[in-house]
Every structure is written in structure tokens, then in C-alpha cells.
Design an enzyme around this catalytic site. Structure first.
Site, mmCIF file in Angstrom:
data_model
loop_
_atom_site.group_PDB
_atom_site.id
_atom_site.type_symbol
_atom_site.label_atom_id
_atom_site.label_comp_id
_atom_site.label_asym_id
_atom_site.label_seq_id
_atom_site.Cartn_x
_atom_site.Cartn_y
_atom_site.Cartn_z
ATOM 1 N N PHE A 51 0.850 -1.188 0.000
ATOM 2 C CA PHE A 51 0.000 0.000 0.000
ATOM 3 C C PHE A 51 0.884 1.236 0.000
ATOM 4 O O PHE A 51 2.045 1.189 0.407
ATOM 5 C CB PHE A 51 -0.924 0.003 1.235
ATOM 6 C CG PHE A 51 -2.377 -0.012 0.894
ATOM 7 C CD1 PHE A 51 -2.997 -1.180 0.462
ATOM 8 C CD2 PHE A 51 -3.144 1.137 0.987
ATOM 9 C CE1 PHE A 51 -4.342 -1.207 0.137
ATOM 10 C CE2 PHE A 51 -4.490 1.128 0.670
ATOM 11 C CZ PHE A 51 -5.101 -0.044 0.241
ATOM 12 N N GLN A 66 -7.668 15.003 3.107
ATOM 13 C CA GLN A 66 -7.036 14.130 2.126
ATOM 14 C C GLN A 66 -7.931 13.915 0.915
ATOM 15 O O GLN A 66 -9.124 13.660 1.054
ATOM 16 C CB GLN A 66 -6.732 12.766 2.747
ATOM 17 C CG GLN A 66 -6.056 11.806 1.782
ATOM 18 C CD GLN A 66 -5.589 10.550 2.469
ATOM 19 O OE1 GLN A 66 -6.332 9.589 2.595
ATOM 20 N NE2 GLN A 66 -4.346 10.565 2.952
ATOM 21 N N HIS A 87 -8.270 11.412 -2.039
ATOM 22 C CA HIS A 87 -7.830 10.097 -2.496
ATOM 23 C C HIS A 87 -7.597 10.158 -3.993
ATOM 24 O O HIS A 87 -8.437 10.650 -4.743
ATOM 25 C CB HIS A 87 -8.886 9.045 -2.161
ATOM 26 C CG HIS A 87 -8.389 7.641 -2.272
ATOM 27 N ND1 HIS A 87 -8.039 7.068 -3.483
ATOM 28 C CD2 HIS A 87 -8.173 6.680 -1.333
ATOM 29 C CE1 HIS A 87 -7.638 5.838 -3.276
ATOM 30 N NE2 HIS A 87 -7.701 5.569 -1.980
ATOM 31 N N LEU A 119 -15.103 5.659 -4.803
ATOM 32 C CA LEU A 119 -13.722 5.263 -4.567
ATOM 33 C C LEU A 119 -13.341 3.967 -5.273
ATOM 34 O O LEU A 119 -14.077 2.990 -5.255
ATOM 35 C CB LEU A 119 -13.501 5.095 -3.064
ATOM 36 C CG LEU A 119 -12.048 4.936 -2.616
ATOM 37 C CD1 LEU A 119 -11.255 6.183 -2.924
ATOM 38 C CD2 LEU A 119 -12.001 4.632 -1.128
ATOM 39 N N GLU A 126 -6.960 1.965 -3.231
ATOM 40 C CA GLU A 126 -5.518 1.945 -3.447
ATOM 41 C C GLU A 126 -5.002 0.512 -3.587
ATOM 42 O O GLU A 126 -3.914 0.278 -4.108
ATOM 43 C CB GLU A 126 -4.846 2.636 -2.263
ATOM 44 C CG GLU A 126 -3.405 2.995 -2.438
ATOM 45 C CD GLU A 126 -2.928 3.895 -1.309
ATOM 46 O OE1 GLU A 126 -1.840 3.624 -0.789
ATOM 47 O OE2 GLU A 126 -3.653 4.843 -0.945
ATOM 48 N N ARG A 177 -0.714 9.293 -0.560
ATOM 49 C CA ARG A 177 -1.863 9.783 -1.309
ATOM 50 C C ARG A 177 -1.780 11.259 -1.682
ATOM 51 O O ARG A 177 -2.229 11.653 -2.754
ATOM 52 C CB ARG A 177 -3.136 9.524 -0.502
ATOM 53 C CG ARG A 177 -3.504 8.057 -0.470
ATOM 54 C CD ARG A 177 -4.678 7.793 0.443
ATOM 55 N NE ARG A 177 -5.039 6.376 0.396
ATOM 56 C CZ ARG A 177 -5.941 5.823 1.186
ATOM 57 N NH1 ARG A 177 -6.562 6.556 2.086
ATOM 58 N NH2 ARG A 177 -6.219 4.538 1.073
ATOM 59 N N HIS A 223 -11.737 12.649 0.623
ATOM 60 C CA HIS A 223 -11.795 11.308 1.206
ATOM 61 C C HIS A 223 -11.742 11.275 2.726
ATOM 62 O O HIS A 223 -12.512 10.556 3.341
ATOM 63 C CB HIS A 223 -10.633 10.482 0.638
ATOM 64 C CG HIS A 223 -10.599 9.064 1.086
ATOM 65 N ND1 HIS A 223 -11.647 8.187 0.875
ATOM 66 C CD2 HIS A 223 -9.627 8.348 1.738
ATOM 67 C CE1 HIS A 223 -11.336 6.997 1.363
ATOM 68 N NE2 HIS A 223 -10.119 7.070 1.900
ATOM 69 N N ARG A 242 -2.773 11.124 5.708
ATOM 70 C CA ARG A 242 -2.911 9.760 6.224
ATOM 71 C C ARG A 242 -2.421 8.742 5.205
ATOM 72 O O ARG A 242 -2.765 8.824 4.031
ATOM 73 C CB ARG A 242 -4.384 9.477 6.570
ATOM 74 C CG ARG A 242 -4.601 8.040 7.016
ATOM 75 C CD ARG A 242 -6.026 7.791 7.430
ATOM 76 N NE ARG A 242 -6.980 7.832 6.344
ATOM 77 C CZ ARG A 242 -7.160 6.875 5.446
ATOM 78 N NH1 ARG A 242 -6.389 5.796 5.452
ATOM 79 N NH2 ARG A 242 -8.091 6.990 4.520
#
Length: 613
Positions: free
Chosen positions: A116, A248, A250, A260, A263, A294, A361, A402
Site C-alpha cells: 500500500f 485528504q 484520495h 472510490l 488503493e 496519497r 476522502h 494519512r
């Protein structure tokens, strides 16, 4: 009005709320209040995974996880909190496994792990497999698992109850606490959607786990119900919110929709490409490319579009390419997100790249807490009996950006801590006396909206709010754009005073509740923009084109934002708690001012350095 008494009342039945409930209910009489049926909470939308340094697939350890979290948050992370989260991550995953969560498995039968963004081996050497997952529906599985265990443990739920006020014995919004006195939370006021009745829940401890506020934006991955309720209630009671400028975006929302795409797709090998077919992330993050954090990926995508390398007839998105992956691998690891592409865009991911663009996000900011999940009323003093966990809280494990999979970890680690601390406090505390009429302000607001014959429409105001936030406060920001957003929000707040609802009934009046949620959204949008105006640097998710560099000399501090009343002569009522030279700024409005203070960043072992990937 109905009154209830519980040792612990938890507001919100997502992952953080139910994890807190499991921990508290074994120790004290606990109730969970949720405006949704628990399994419809937004935790269920999380797709990719929950990280922990299990080292089931590759070498890993919690210290590397801590470093990645601190670096990923652009060094605004409180490092003591990050250490707690990384250390307790392993037990958090194993707790869920023992509860029955069906994680994907390795051939040897261990919990499988995938790569990730921003998660690396040996302090950045290469991407590491750290995300434990259940296909691409990990959040859904966590939510179902926690709910089943709450039912097993006889947790009491009040579903479709909207908490509309927080009761405290000293209302900081009306002035300051006398020196030496404590501030105690004593209960909440809730509206029963089914009957229209008002309920008062008296409690020794209260845990806020109310989720985020992504609906201040138009293009968002967040559900319609993420309206910042808990954050706004804390703000209205005079408590600060922390780091609200950091939101954030995304990278991979379905273009034009914001829905969404996890990821996890890039973790499994998907590649971002521009209109020239170039894998453009090689230019922005040459070491880990598409698996950069991100904020970096989102800005890179937006920059490709701004420089004319976007795709489609309007050149306003880029492409997520999965076509080189085996269909069987896609079906096994990414079944939901590929179905989203087919359903909402008519794209077949086996053979066609998927149009994507950044979507709002996650709020890194929120109600400030310490590592025991106790809510702070300034930069150091706690509110007795009040706790917060999950996206509505800011223990600052995410800093200014994050890392993916740290949110599902956050809700489990700090949800557990909040529930345990709330129960332990309740066992030694007494019920505190409630005000004579704790429902007066809520009832008055409801009746005003319901009885107003005509006025502003909720949908019109919400649309205008979301459009100005998308246009002026999204991935790239300037003083000019943020000032325009603030002017728009203030104008909408004035119009909101005349809002009316078409449904005048009491039973299942969602029209009325959407009007109340709009008020929360306006409050959160206002403080988000004010905080963003005053942070004159770029850091993590907050990117100022007029201040494109990070400024550790002036801004290596958390923003603490307060609302304070104005005195009758229009002057500020008092100097607020926690004031200092940092952000010496106040936005003054009709009957209150928004004031900014600060809180130092906790640094333990990792000194700030330039952020490269």
C-alpha cells in the site's frame, strides 16, 4: 422527553464506536447511539486493508511502520501516538481474526498482506507488504464482525437516533472556566427519527465516534451522512478542533463521480497513466512510483491534468490501468472496485483503463485527544468524561496526510483505548446533575425550522457550499481561492438562518434532519477554510500554490481552532485558552469570532527531514 442513564454512551456505530462498545460493555453499562443502522456506517466503504507489521509475507517491524506514518504525515504526526498505533496494530489485527473476520490467507494459512502507498521496508528502501485484507471489502468485513460481536455481548443500540447536542457542566462557548475548575461532560440530547421524540442520555462517560465531514465537498468518496456532526457539536460547545485545514483527496475516485477505487488496485499492480500512455508517477516518486503517499499521488494527477496531459474529451482525468493483470487475479483480489467501474462508468477493467481523478476522502483533523482518547479543551487540559476516536478525532497519528490502511487501524486501536478509558472512568465517577432543561435549544431550533412557512431550501444551500469548496479549497489552494470560499460560506451561513423544510411532520422527517446536518457542514467548512488561510505553507494534504514549500520554522505546530462569542460592544469576549503568537489571527463575524491557537508536535525519535519517495 425521555431520559436514560448509562455509565458509558457511545455516539456513532462505525468501526471506532463499536470497537469502543466491545471494550466498554464488558466493564460498564453501555449504550451506542447511531443515526444509521450500525452495518450501514461508513466504515463499511473502506476497501483496501488494515496495516500491521505482522511480517507474514515479508520482513517488517513496528518501528518501520511508525517511521512511515510520521514521514507520510509530513512530520506533523505526534510520534508518541504513532508508536502506540504501530505497536498495538498487531494485536488489533489478531483481535479481529479471533472475532471471526475472514482475512485473505497465504498458501501456508497465515493472514495475507499486500502493498500500500507509503508503506516501506527499512525506512524507505522499497514498498513492503503490510496491509491485511479481505479482498477489497475489508471495512465491510470489519463492520460486520464488530457488530456480530456487539450483539453477542448484549450491547444496547439506539439506532436512527440523531445526537444534536452535547451537555457539559461548563459551556466554554459562553466564556471561560473559572481557574482550577474542571469541565465535565454529562450527557447528550438525541432526536428519535421514528417518532420525532427528544431523548436525553445522561452518562458518566461519553465517546464521540461520529466519523468525518467529506460532504463539505461535492466530489467525495464519503456517504451522504458524513456531515461532521460530532466535530461541530464540540466546536459549538467551545472546544477546539485540531488541524482542520488538512483534508485528504484520495487519488483514485471514479472521474466525475468521486466513488472510490481502492488503493489496493495499485497495491496489486495497477498503473496510473496520462493521455500519452506514460506511467507518470515515475517522474514524481521514482522509488515507489504509484505507491507514493496519497497527497503526492493526488497532486501529481491534478498536475498532469493542469499541464494538458489529461484524458478524455475534456482532458480532465487520468487512467488507472489494470489491463496487464490476469482477470483471475483481479476477480480474486479486487472484485468490488472492478464492478464499480462496470456499473458506474461502463468500463471493462479487464480490457480498458479506468478514468480516475482525486476525490475528497478523509479529514486528518478533528476533535483533539491525547493517546488515551481523552478530549482536550485547549492544548493540554482534558474534558472529564469525554472521549473521541476514529475520523472525528485527532490524536494526530495522521499528521497532514494519512497513509492508506492506517484509518482502519486507527479506529481499532484508539476505539479500543477510548472504550477502555471511558469504562474505567465511569466505574469511579458519579452521575452529574443535568441542566434544568437540557433540550431547550434543540427543541427551539427544530420548531423554528419546522414552523417557518417558507425560506431557503436545504438542497440549494448544500449545493452552493459543495461547489465553492470543490472550486476553491480542493487539491490546490491559494489565499485568493480560500478567501472566496470563506466569503461564500459566510454568506451561506446567513442564508441558513432562514432555512425551512417542506416536511412539517414528526415521524421519519429526514428533511428536517438534513437541514440540521447542513448547519454542521457549514460550521466545519468555515473552520476548515479559516485554518487553511492561516497556514501559509504547503504540507501533506494542504497545498498552497502561493506558499509551495514546507515551513518548519513557523508552522511545525498543530492548528487549534476555536469559536468565541463577541461581547455586546462587538469586541471579543475574552482571550481564549491556549493563545500564543502562532496564527495570531481572528476572523470576526456577526456574533462570534473564530480564533486560532496552536499545540506543539510531539517528536520522539524522528527529526523532520525532506520528504522523498
Amino acid at each position: 422527553m425521555q431520559t436514560h442513564q448509562y455509565d458509558v454512551v457511545i455516539v456513532g456505530a462505525g468501526g471506532a464506536g463499536m470497537r469502543a462498545a466491545l471494550e466498554a460493555s464488558g466493564r460498564a453499562r453501555t449504550a451506542v447511539i447511531s443515526k444509521l443502522y450500525p452495518t450501514r456506517s461508513h466504515t463499511g466503504a473502506a476497501q483496501g486493508g488494515m496495516c500491521a507489521a505482522l511480517a507474514n509475507v515479508e520482513e517488517d517491524n513496528w518501528e518501520w511502520h511508525t517511521f512511515d506514518t510520521v514521514k507520510g504525515g509530513d512530520y506533523l504526526v505526534d510520534q508518541d501516538a504513532a508508536e502506540v498505533m504501530a505497536k498495538e496494530a498487531i494485536d488489533a489485527v489478531l483481535d479481529l481474526e479471533h472475532m471471526g473476520l475472514p482475512f485473505n490467507r497465504t498458501p501456508e494459512g497465515r493472514i495475507d498482506q499486500r502493498r500500500f502507498g507509503g508503506h516501506t521496508r527499512n525506512h524507505g528502501e522499497a514498498a513492503v507488504r503490510r496491509a491485511c485484507y479481505a479482498a477489497d471489502r475489508t471495512g465491510h468485513m470489519i463492520l460486520q464482525t464488530l457488530y456480530q460481536n456487539c450483539v453477542k455481548q448484549n450491547v444496547e443500540f439506539y439506532n436512527e437516533f440523531y445526537v444534536l447536542d452535547l451537555i457539559v457542566d461548563h459551556d466554554l462557548s459562553a466564556g471561560h472556566v473559572p481557574e482550577g475548575e474542571e469541565v465535565n461532560a454529562t450527557g447528550v440530547v438525541a432526536y428519535d427519527l421514528a417518532t420525532g421524540e427528544i431523548h436525553v442520555f445522561q452518562a458518566k462517560s461519553i465517546v464521540f465516534a461520529t466519523g468525518g465531514a467529506g460532504k463539505i465537498f461535492k466530489t467525495t468518496s464519503n456517504a451522504h451522512t458524513l456531515t461532521g456532526d460530532g466535530m461541530a457539536l464540540a466546536l459549538r460547545r467551545g472546544f477546539p478542533l485540531e488541524d482542520m485545514e488538512f483534508f485528504q483527496f484520495h487519488p483514485t475516485g471514479l472521474a466525475g463521480l468521486g466513488i472510490l477505487l481502492s488503493e489496493a488496485a495499485r497495491g496489486e499492480g495497477a498503473i496510473l497513466r496520462n493521455s500519452e500512455g506514460e506511467r507518470f508517477m515515475e517522474r514524481y516518486a521514482p522509488t515507489i512510483k504509484d505507491l507514493a503517499p496519497r497527497d503526492i499521488v493526488a497532486r501529481s494527477m491534478a498536475n498532469e491534468v493542469r499541464e494538458g496531459r489529461g484524458c478524455g474529451p475534456n482532458k480532465d482525468y487520468v487512467l488507472l490501468d489494470l489491463t496487464h493483470l490476469e482477470p483471475a487475479h483481479i476477480d480474486a483480489k479486487l472484485p468490488d472496485i472492478t464492478e464499480f467501474a462496470r456499473t458506474y462508468l461502463g468500463v471493462e477493467p479487464y480490457t480498458e483503463p479506468v478514468p480516475v481523478y482525486p476525490t475528497a476522502h478523509y479529514a486528518m483533523g478533528g476533535i483533539p485527544t491525547n493517546i488515551q482518547a481523552e478530549v482536550l479543551r485547549n492544548d493540554q487540559d482534558v474534558v472529564k468524561g469525554l472521549y473521541a476516536a476514529g475520523e472525528c478525532a485527532c490524536v494526530s497519528v495522521h499528521g497532514s496526510n494519512r497513509l492508506g490502511t492506517n484509518s482502519l487501524l486507527d479506529i481499532n486501536v484508539f476505539g479500543k483505548r477510548a472504550g477502555r478509558a471511558a469504562a474505567e472512568y465511569a466505574l469511579t465517577a458519579e452521575f452529574r446533575e443535568l441542566p434544568e432543561d437540557p433540550t431547550a435549544s434543540v427543541v427551539a431550533e427544530l420548531e423554528n425550522m419546522r414552523s417557518r412557512p417558507d425560506g431557503e431550501r436545504v438542497a440549494d444551500l448544500r449545493k452552493a457550499l459543495q461547489e465553492t469548496m470543490d472550486r476553491n479549497a480542493q487539491v490546490f489552494r491559494t489565499a485568493e481561492s480560500l478567501t472566496e470560499a470563506l466569503d461564500d460560506v459566510r454568506a451561506l451561513q446567513k442564508r441558513y438562518r432562514n432555512v425551512s423544510v417542506q416536511d412539517k411532520g414528526r415521524m421519519f422527517n429526514t428533511d428536517l434532519l438534513e437541514a440540521l446536518e447542513l448547519g454542521f457542514l457549514l460550521d466545519i467548512a468555515e473552520v476548515t477554510v479559516v485554518a487553511a488561510i492561516n497556514r501559509k505553507e504547503s504540507r501533506g494534504g494542504h497545498f498552497r500554490e502561493d506558499f509551495p514549500k514546507r515551513d518548519d520554522v513557523n508552522y511545525m505546530k498543530h492548528t487549534m481552532i476555536y469559536r468565541r462569542p463577541l461581547a455586546q460592544d462587538g469586541e471579543a469576549a475574552e482571550v481564549f485558552d491556549g493563545s500564543d503568537e502562532y496564527f495570531s489571527h481572528a476572523e470576526e463575524f456577526d456574533d462570534y469570532q473564530v480564533v486560532l491557537g496552536s499545540k506543539p508536535v510531539t517528536v520522539t525519535r524522528y527529526q523532520p527531514m525532506e520528504r522523498k519517495y
